[in-house]
Design a protein around this motif. Structure first.
Motif, PDB file in Angstrom:
ATOM      1  N   LEU A 122       0.835  -1.203   0.000  1.00  0.00           N
ATOM      2  CA  LEU A 122       0.000   0.000   0.000  1.00  0.00           C
ATOM      3  C   LEU A 122       0.873   1.257   0.000  1.00  0.00           C
ATOM      4  CD1 LEU A 122      -2.843  -0.983   2.497  1.00  0.00           C
ATOM      5  CD2 LEU A 122      -3.048  -0.596   0.036  1.00  0.00           C
ATOM      6  N   ASN A 123       1.939   1.216   0.788  1.00  0.00           N
ATOM      7  CA  ASN A 123       2.836   2.371   0.845  1.00  0.00           C
ATOM      8  C   ASN A 123       3.471   2.643  -0.507  1.00  0.00           C
ATOM      9  OD1 ASN A 123       2.309   2.841   3.524  1.00  0.00           O
ATOM     10  ND2 ASN A 123       4.078   1.693   4.269  1.00  0.00           N
ATOM     11  N   ILE A 124       3.857   1.582  -1.205  1.00  0.00           N
ATOM     12  CA  ILE A 124       4.482   1.733  -2.530  1.00  0.00           C
ATOM     13  C   ILE A 124       3.481   2.332  -3.505  1.00  0.00           C
ATOM     14  CG2 ILE A 124       5.407   0.449  -4.502  1.00  0.00           C
ATOM     15  CD1 ILE A 124       6.644  -1.522  -2.485  1.00  0.00           C
ATOM     16  N   GLN A 125       2.273   1.786  -3.492  1.00  0.00           N
ATOM     17  CA  GLN A 125       1.236   2.319  -4.385  1.00  0.00           C
ATOM     18  C   GLN A 125       1.004   3.807  -4.095  1.00  0.00           C
ATOM     19  OE1 GLN A 125      -0.202   0.901  -6.979  1.00  0.00           O
ATOM     20  NE2 GLN A 125      -1.095  -1.110  -6.513  1.00  0.00           N
ATOM     21  N   LYS A 126       0.918   4.117  -2.810  1.00  0.00           N
ATOM     22  CA  LYS A 126       0.625   5.487  -2.403  1.00  0.00           C
ATOM     23  C   LYS A 126       1.765   6.411  -2.820  1.00  0.00           C
ATOM     24  CE  LYS A 126      -0.319   8.174   1.773  1.00  0.00           C
ATOM     25  NZ  LYS A 126      -0.357   8.132   3.265  1.00  0.00           N
ATOM     26  N   GLN A 127       2.966   5.960  -2.627  1.00  0.00           N
ATOM     27  CA  GLN A 127       4.143   6.771  -2.962  1.00  0.00           C
ATOM     28  C   GLN A 127       4.146   7.106  -4.457  1.00  0.00           C
ATOM     29  OE1 GLN A 127       7.753   4.730  -1.944  1.00  0.00           O
ATOM     30  NE2 GLN A 127       9.071   6.217  -2.960  1.00  0.00           N
ATOM     31  N   TYR A 128       3.864   6.131  -5.294  1.00  0.00           N
ATOM     32  CA  TYR A 128       3.891   6.364  -6.736  1.00  0.00           C
ATOM     33  C   TYR A 128       2.672   7.157  -7.194  1.00  0.00           C
ATOM     34  CZ  TYR A 128       7.975   3.510  -7.889  1.00  0.00           C
ATOM     35  OH  TYR A 128       9.267   3.031  -8.020  1.00  0.00           O
ATOM     36  N   GLN A 129       1.546   6.903  -6.531  1.00  0.00           N
ATOM     37  CA  GLN A 129       0.351   7.680  -6.873  1.00  0.00           C
ATOM     38  C   GLN A 129       0.593   9.166  -6.609  1.00  0.00           C
ATOM     39  OE1 GLN A 129      -2.681   6.947  -8.083  1.00  0.00           O
ATOM     40  NE2 GLN A 129      -2.946   4.713  -7.869  1.00  0.00           N
ATOM     41  N   GLU A 130       1.180   9.428  -5.470  1.00  0.00           N
ATOM     42  CA  GLU A 130       1.430  10.824  -5.094  1.00  0.00           C
ATOM     43  C   GLU A 130       2.545  11.435  -5.943  1.00  0.00           C
ATOM     44  OE1 GLU A 130       2.315  10.529  -0.946  1.00  0.00           O
ATOM     45  OE2 GLU A 130       0.196  10.451  -0.336  1.00  0.00           O
TER      46      GLU A 130
END
Lengths: 230, 144
Positions: free
Chosen positions: B44-52
């Motif tokens: 989730l953190n990876i997804q969030k990091q790239y989304q942002e």
């Protein structure tokens, strides 16, 4: 195996069974009366053949007569008693051997029944988590970019994970084969132990039978000689 | 482990082995659960990091004149595709790490089960051999 008991010393000296004809004739020992020694040799020879007829040895006086007949009857009674005793001993030992053999075989059967087979590596689970898809598909499409490169990366990762899973599955199959060989060796070990125990039992019972037979024959021979007045 | 003979300890050895097995299973279950939770959080953190990070990346292309409503830039397109590819690679690495961890726990469970089964089988063999030997030995005292 140490002897179970030591025979009592005979009042006639060493046990008669120790005087085999060959031994006596080769090494007569200190005997005062050669006539007695000769008669003893012939008595021993006759007894060792299993015969109960001790007439004609010149031990009961000239010719036969009521004394000789009575002595023959007495000898026959002595032989009968000891033969019956030996027969009962043989039956006793046969029963003991049968009981022990049954116990040994039952232990083997129980072991084989309880052993079962190895199951640990049979269908052992090998996890393979599904690849997570990147969440920028809509954004890429918004800017006219293609997700193909990301999808290719996902496919590569999935293929690698599948390869690893296959490797682990093959390893588990090999371990299953190894375990089955181990179980076969356990069964072979049990069979070897069973055979060894049965052989040791047979040897033990044969030794006990022989010892009993020897003691019985010795006691019988003593009584026979005593009945002969020797 | 008991110092008694195979079955002279009246099943204590077997009971202890089974208890150790259960303890190992519980420990593995806990490790697997915690590992999965940690892994999910990382994903989730990876997804969030790239989304942002996606919009700032697009904006950076715009500042260099490689983006905008009337601009069709292959450089920006390729950049965004590589960005998505990198995201997928990071997600794949984290998934692979989670899978390896879970696979190690599963293999430990399998090995523990194999050890238990082999130990119990050997225990049963010793018991059978002891019974056979005793049945023979006791007949030494079978004097007529």
């Amino acid at each position: 195996m140490a002897p179970r008991n030591t025979p009592k010393p005979s009042p006639f000296g060493p046990r008669l069974t120790e005087y085999t004809p060959e031994k006596v004739m080769k090494n007569p020992g200190p005997v005062a009366n050669p006539v007695f020694q000769d008669a003893l040799n012939r008595v021993v020879t006759r007894l060792l053949t299993g015969s109960t007829d001790l007439s004609g040895f010149g031990l009961d006086g000239a010719g036969g007569g009521s004394g000789a007949a009575r002595r023959r009857k007495q000898n026959a009674a002595i032989m009968n008693i000891f033969n019956r005793r030996q027969g009962e001993a043989n039956r006793f030992y046969a029963g003991q051997e049968k009981q022990a053999t049954s116990t040994i075989n039952k232990a083997m059967e129980d072991f084989l029944a309880s052993l079962g087979g190895p199951t640990a590596y049979q269908n052992a689970p090998v996890p393979n988590l599904p690849q997570t898809q990147m969440g920028l598909l809509a954004q890429l499409q918004q800017y006219g970019a293609s997700p193909e490169m990301a999808q290719a990366q996902q496919a590569t990762d999935a293929a690698y994970a599948q390869q690893m899973q296959d490797i682990f599955n093959r390893s588990n199959q090999q371990m299953q084969g190894t375990d089955e060989a181990f179980y076969r060796s356990l069964q072979a070990g049990a069979r070897g132990g069973q055979a060894q125990s049965l052989m040791a039992l047979a040897n033990l019972m044969a030794g006990l039978r022989a010892q009993t037979q020897s003691e019985t024959a010795g006691a019988r021979d003593e009584l026979l000689l005593r009945a002969l007045g020797l | 482990m008991s110092d008694f003979s195979a079955w002279g300890d009246f099943g204590i050895s077997e009971a202890q082995a089974r208890r150790r097995r259960s303890q190992r299973t519980i420990a593995n279950e806990q490790a697997a659960t915690l590992g999965q939770l940690r892994g999910q959080r990382n994903l989730l953190n990876i997804q969030k990091q790239y989304q942002e990070g996606f919009q700032p990346l697009v904006a950076s292309y715009g500042r260099r004149g490689l983006g905008g409503p009337n601009v069709q830039s292959g450089i920006r397109t390729r950049g965004l595709e590589r960005f998505a590819e990198q995201l997928q690679a990071d997600l794949g690495a984290e998934t692979s790490r989670m899978t390896d961890e879970l696979r190690g726990i599963a293999q430990d469970e399998t090995n523990a089960q194999q050890e238990l089964e082999d130990y119990l089988a050997d225990l049963r063999l010793q018991k059978a051999l002891a019974a056979m030997q005793s049945a023979m030995n006791i007949k030494q005292f079978a004097a007529y």
